[in-house]
Scaffold this motif. Structure first.
Motif, mmCIF file in Angstrom:
data_model
loop_
_atom_site.group_PDB
_atom_site.id
_atom_site.type_symbol
_atom_site.label_atom_id
_atom_site.label_comp_id
_atom_site.label_asym_id
_atom_site.label_seq_id
_atom_site.Cartn_x
_atom_site.Cartn_y
_atom_site.Cartn_z
ATOM 1 N N ASP A 172 -1.109 -17.045 -3.584
ATOM 2 C CA ASP A 172 -0.551 -16.787 -4.565
ATOM 3 C C ASP A 172 0.539 -17.261 -4.924
ATOM 4 N N LEU A 173 0.749 -18.824 -4.537
ATOM 5 C CA LEU A 173 1.647 -19.703 -5.428
ATOM 6 C C LEU A 173 1.160 -20.992 -5.673
ATOM 7 N N TYR A 174 2.288 -21.985 -6.491
ATOM 8 C CA TYR A 174 1.050 -22.747 -7.473
ATOM 9 C C TYR A 174 2.135 -24.080 -6.630
ATOM 10 N N TYR A 175 1.848 -24.827 -5.582
ATOM 11 C CA TYR A 175 1.778 -26.449 -5.601
ATOM 12 C C TYR A 175 1.356 -27.412 -5.833
ATOM 13 N N VAL A 176 2.260 -28.368 -6.077
ATOM 14 C CA VAL A 176 1.085 -29.906 -7.034
ATOM 15 C C VAL A 176 2.329 -31.173 -5.399
ATOM 16 N N GLU A 177 1.698 -32.215 -5.827
ATOM 17 C CA GLU A 177 1.753 -33.739 -5.193
ATOM 18 C C GLU A 177 2.301 -33.533 -5.814
ATOM 19 N N PRO A 178 3.740 -34.629 -4.833
ATOM 20 C CA PRO A 178 4.903 -34.948 -5.412
ATOM 21 C C PRO A 178 4.393 -36.491 -6.273
ATOM 22 N N ALA A 179 3.729 -36.799 -5.880
ATOM 23 C CA ALA A 179 3.500 -38.130 -6.528
ATOM 24 C C ALA A 179 2.443 -38.382 -7.807
ATOM 25 N N GLU A 180 2.082 -36.875 -7.963
ATOM 26 C CA GLU A 180 0.767 -36.445 -9.277
ATOM 27 C C GLU A 180 1.838 -36.291 -10.124
ATOM 28 N N MET A 181 3.140 -35.512 -9.580
ATOM 29 C CA MET A 181 4.037 -34.985 -10.967
ATOM 30 C C MET A 181 4.764 -35.927 -11.164
ATOM 31 N N LEU A 182 5.387 -36.998 -10.528
ATOM 32 C CA LEU A 182 5.934 -37.734 -10.732
ATOM 33 C C LEU A 182 5.113 -39.258 -11.961
ATOM 34 N N SER A 183 4.493 -39.180 -11.422
ATOM 35 C CA SER A 183 3.140 -40.418 -12.490
ATOM 36 C C SER A 183 2.744 -39.676 -13.704
ATOM 37 N N TYR A 184 2.413 -38.663 -14.004
ATOM 38 C CA TYR A 184 2.718 -37.698 -15.089
ATOM 39 C C TYR A 184 3.831 -37.292 -15.845
ATOM 40 N N CYS A 185 5.003 -37.612 -15.419
ATOM 41 C CA CYS A 185 5.988 -38.252 -16.254
ATOM 42 C C CYS A 185 6.881 -39.067 -16.350
ATOM 43 N N LEU A 186 6.032 -40.153 -15.722
ATOM 44 C CA LEU A 186 6.453 -41.524 -16.464
ATOM 45 C C LEU A 186 4.995 -41.620 -17.192
ATOM 46 N N SER A 187 4.271 -41.137 -17.217
ATOM 47 C CA SER A 187 3.136 -41.425 -18.005
ATOM 48 C C SER A 187 3.499 -40.612 -19.505
ATOM 49 N N ARG A 188 4.046 -39.725 -19.817
ATOM 50 C CA ARG A 188 4.714 -38.802 -20.559
ATOM 51 C C ARG A 188 6.400 -39.235 -21.129
ATOM 52 N N TYR A 189 7.106 -39.037 -20.190
ATOM 53 C CA TYR A 189 8.390 -38.872 -20.923
ATOM 54 C C TYR A 189 9.261 -40.772 -21.309
ATOM 55 N N GLY A 190 8.459 -41.281 -20.192
ATOM 56 C CA GLY A 190 9.306 -42.817 -19.991
ATOM 57 C C GLY A 190 10.067 -42.456 -18.667
ATOM 58 N N ARG A 191 9.987 -43.787 -18.098
ATOM 59 C CA ARG A 191 10.407 -44.306 -17.130
ATOM 60 C C ARG A 191 12.169 -44.077 -16.527
ATOM 61 N N SER A 192 12.670 -43.325 -16.832
ATOM 62 C CA SER A 192 13.893 -42.925 -16.709
ATOM 63 C C SER A 192 13.983 -41.370 -16.180
ATOM 64 N N VAL A 193 12.896 -41.649 -14.678
ATOM 65 C CA VAL A 193 12.615 -39.952 -13.946
ATOM 66 C C VAL A 193 13.108 -40.176 -12.673
ATOM 67 N N ALA A 194 13.858 -38.797 -11.809
ATOM 68 C CA ALA A 194 13.764 -39.135 -10.623
ATOM 69 C C ALA A 194 13.076 -38.200 -9.875
ATOM 70 N N LEU A 195 12.882 -38.147 -8.784
ATOM 71 C CA LEU A 195 11.519 -37.173 -7.248
ATOM 72 C C LEU A 195 12.705 -37.295 -6.276
ATOM 73 N N LEU A 196 13.399 -35.697 -6.728
ATOM 74 C CA LEU A 196 13.860 -35.127 -5.682
ATOM 75 C C LEU A 196 13.307 -34.480 -4.363
ATOM 76 N N GLN A 197 13.347 -35.241 -3.114
ATOM 77 C CA GLN A 197 12.971 -34.311 -2.280
ATOM 78 C C GLN A 197 13.054 -34.559 -0.806
#
Length: 216
Positions: A172-197
């Motif tokens: 019932d919970l939703y999980y995401v691959e961190p690298a995939e979300m990072l890549s998505y945000c970099l491609s859509r919102y620019g290079r100033s993106v940080a992933l904290l895990q």
């Protein structure tokens, strides 16, 4: 599907959190977190977004009963705060706990009607219930776009991580691959993106600086 609070997805989400608030009150469990320690750990990740800007305005999308406002004020943030939630009982509780005034406002809704310097969403992508994963994933990406449009200087959100142990994951919970979300945000919102895990929870936080936004 839209992000209207009348959509089937958000009606289900609102019912879930209304039930949690009725059962647990204005506690961490009342917004479906395990305990105060993990709740504040999540809060702390977003301080990176507003550090050095104590007077910046902020929108909290999915604010629950407003605990992030308490946390911000305890950490020296003075800026205007606007909390949005799709669960009316959460907004009622936030008003009861923290009042309303020039520096704080509470609104029922899924899409902010104004912008702020920064926008955050904490925990709103986790509980998909019985919504198919593909439909929930579309909702997540639409909502990240809402955050991007709401935060003039930047935005942040968290998601449960596929880096967690498989035997601890729930259907019932939703999980995401961190690298995939990072890549998505970099491609859509620019290079100033940080992933904290690196903060010890089975999730990650994404911080995006608005000044680097790319064309959609």
């Amino acid at each position: 599907m839209s992000n209207s609070i009348d959509s089937p997805i958000l009606q289900q989400v609102a019912a879930h959190y209304n039930s949690k608030l009725l059962t647990h009150g204005s506690t961490s469990q009342g917004v479906d977190w395990n305990d105060l320690r993990s709740h504040e750990l999540r809060h702390r990740q977003f301080l990176r977004l507003v550090e050095g800007a104590p007077d910046a305005s902020l929108i909290d999308l999915g604010c629950g009963f407003g605990d992030f406002l308490r946390f911000l004020r305890q950490n020296g943030h003075r800026g205007r705060f606007v909390g949005y939630d799709i669960t009316p009982s959460m907004i009622d509780k936030a008003r009861e706990l923290y009042g309303e005034g020039d520096d704080r406002h509470w609104r029922v809704g899924a899409v902010p009607s104004e912008t702020a310097d920064f926008a955050i969403a904490s925990g709103i992508f986790n509980v998909k219930g019985d919504v198919p994963g593909a439909d929930w994933g579309d909702y997540v990406l639409r909502t990240i776009d809402v955050l991007a449009q709401s935060g003039r200087q930047g935005f942040g959100f968290n998601v449960l991580s596929m880096s967690s142990d498989p035997d601890r994951r729930r259907p019932d919970l939703y999980y995401v691959e961190p690298a995939e979300m990072l890549s998505y945000c970099l491609s859509r919102y620019g290079r100033s993106v940080a992933l904290l895990q690196d903060y010890g929870l089975y999730e990650f936080t994404i911080i995006v600086r608005r000044h680097a936004l790319a064309s959609a």
